[in-house]
Design an enzyme around this catalytic site. Structure first.
Site, mmCIF file in Angstrom:
data_model
loop_
_atom_site.group_PDB
_atom_site.id
_atom_site.type_symbol
_atom_site.label_atom_id
_atom_site.label_comp_id
_atom_site.label_asym_id
_atom_site.label_seq_id
_atom_site.Cartn_x
_atom_site.Cartn_y
_atom_site.Cartn_z
ATOM 1 N N ASP A 96 0.874 -1.172 0.000
ATOM 2 C CA ASP A 96 0.000 0.000 0.000
ATOM 3 C C ASP A 96 0.910 1.220 0.000
ATOM 4 O OD1 ASP A 96 -1.933 -1.915 0.388
ATOM 5 O OD2 ASP A 96 -2.832 -0.977 2.154
ATOM 6 N N HIS A 152 5.068 -7.153 -0.346
ATOM 7 C CA HIS A 152 4.858 -8.472 -0.928
ATOM 8 C C HIS A 152 5.606 -8.632 -2.247
ATOM 9 C CE1 HIS A 152 1.394 -9.350 1.830
ATOM 10 N NE2 HIS A 152 1.433 -8.018 1.915
ATOM 11 N N SER A 253 7.278 4.229 5.707
ATOM 12 C CA SER A 253 8.582 4.350 5.082
ATOM 13 C C SER A 253 8.433 4.404 3.571
ATOM 14 C CB SER A 253 9.493 3.203 5.516
ATOM 15 O OG SER A 253 10.836 3.570 5.300
#
Length: 285
Positions: A96, A152, A253
């Protein structure tokens, strides 16, 4: 209350002062310790304060209650919450994120924000590794404090090397990127060198930030932060399927993702776009 906080956050001088002129490492170490306190009153109060200052959405979280703020930061999601684009010609977004700078790798140069270039070889700590991406494409993916913090595998791939580089923990928000030259090259980071089944290299550079500076990789060690052990190159052969959890940050981050020539950004990708993990990010050109 939220609108007042938003106005304060939008004040660039104040935002920069609060997030970067404090003792960054000391503050980061303190938050790392404090966030892990498993005491119900502390956990509830700290999570409530965090949600007040951040746009946190817990509706798709796998758990409804959290023993600590850290557990909430690093939450997993309910199965199926992030469907992965199954097109074999697509590299999915690993996380995301909000899309930041992007474009073509011009020689050894990429940008952290418009008119703020840095050298890819400095980011990677390896001039030879950067050459594989000359003429390729890069995109900067910023994970805000309230977002889901796991990342991911963007495709079926093999992780061949992780290069960990110690560094500072500047904030990585747009305000800091405008004011601190070569910021990504100064912060703690991990370059994750991957290869697709056809031999194509793909690179994810996880960049830590203030109040986080802790990168975890599921295919190496989920107990200790990557920084434990200091700067090093780790050779491995970890085969991961598209969409599999690769690791997480312990706050917000950035991930800089790079592809060699032969890929282009997916049609709707633009600066400021909010992406979810699994959505199309790159496509074979």
């Amino acid at each position: 209350m939220r609108s007042a906080i938003a106005r304060l956050a939008a004040n660039e001088d104040l935002n920069f002062l609060l997030t970067n002129r404090l003792p960054r490492r000391l503050a980061t170490d303190f938050i790392g310790w404090f966030s892990k306190i498993e005491q119900p009153l502390v956990a509830r109060a700290s999570i409530a304060l965090w949600r007040l200052f951040s746009d946190v959405d817990l509706t798709d979280a796998a758990a409804l209650r959290f023993p600590s703020m850290h557990a909430c930061f690093t939450r997993s999601l309910r199965p199926g919450s992030r469907p992965v684009d199954a097109d074999p010609d697509v590299l999915a977004s690993p996380c995301d994120a909000i899309v930041g700078a992007y474009g073509m790798v011009a020689g050894d140069t990429v940008h952290q924000i418009k008119d703020a270039p840095y050298r890819l070889s400095e980011l990677l700590g390896d001039a030879e590794a950067s050459r594989a991406y000359e003429g390729g494409t890069y995109v900067t993916l910023r994970l805000t404090a309230g977002m889901y913090h796991h990342f991911h595998a963007p495709h079926d791939l093999t992780v061949e090397q992780v290069t960990y580089i110690s560094g500072d923990c500047w904030n990585v928000n747009p305000i800091a990127l405008k004011r601190v030259e070569r910021l990504f090259c100064k912060n703690e980071r991990a370059a994750i060198h991957c290869r697709l089944a056809d031999g194509t290299p793909v690179l994810l550079v996880a960049v830590a930030a203030v109040l986080v500076a802790s990168i975890r990789l599921t295919f190496l060690d989920t107990v200790q932060a990557l920084r434990v052990g200091g700067p090093r190159e780790i050779r491995l052969e970890a085969r991961l399927s598209k969409g599999v959890d690769m690791g997480w940050f312990e706050h917000g981050s950035t991930i800089v993702m790079l592809t060699p020539p032969g890929f282009k950004l997916a049609e709707r990708i633009d600066a400021g776009l909010r992406l979810r993990a699994g959505e199309a990010l790159f496509r074979r050109s």
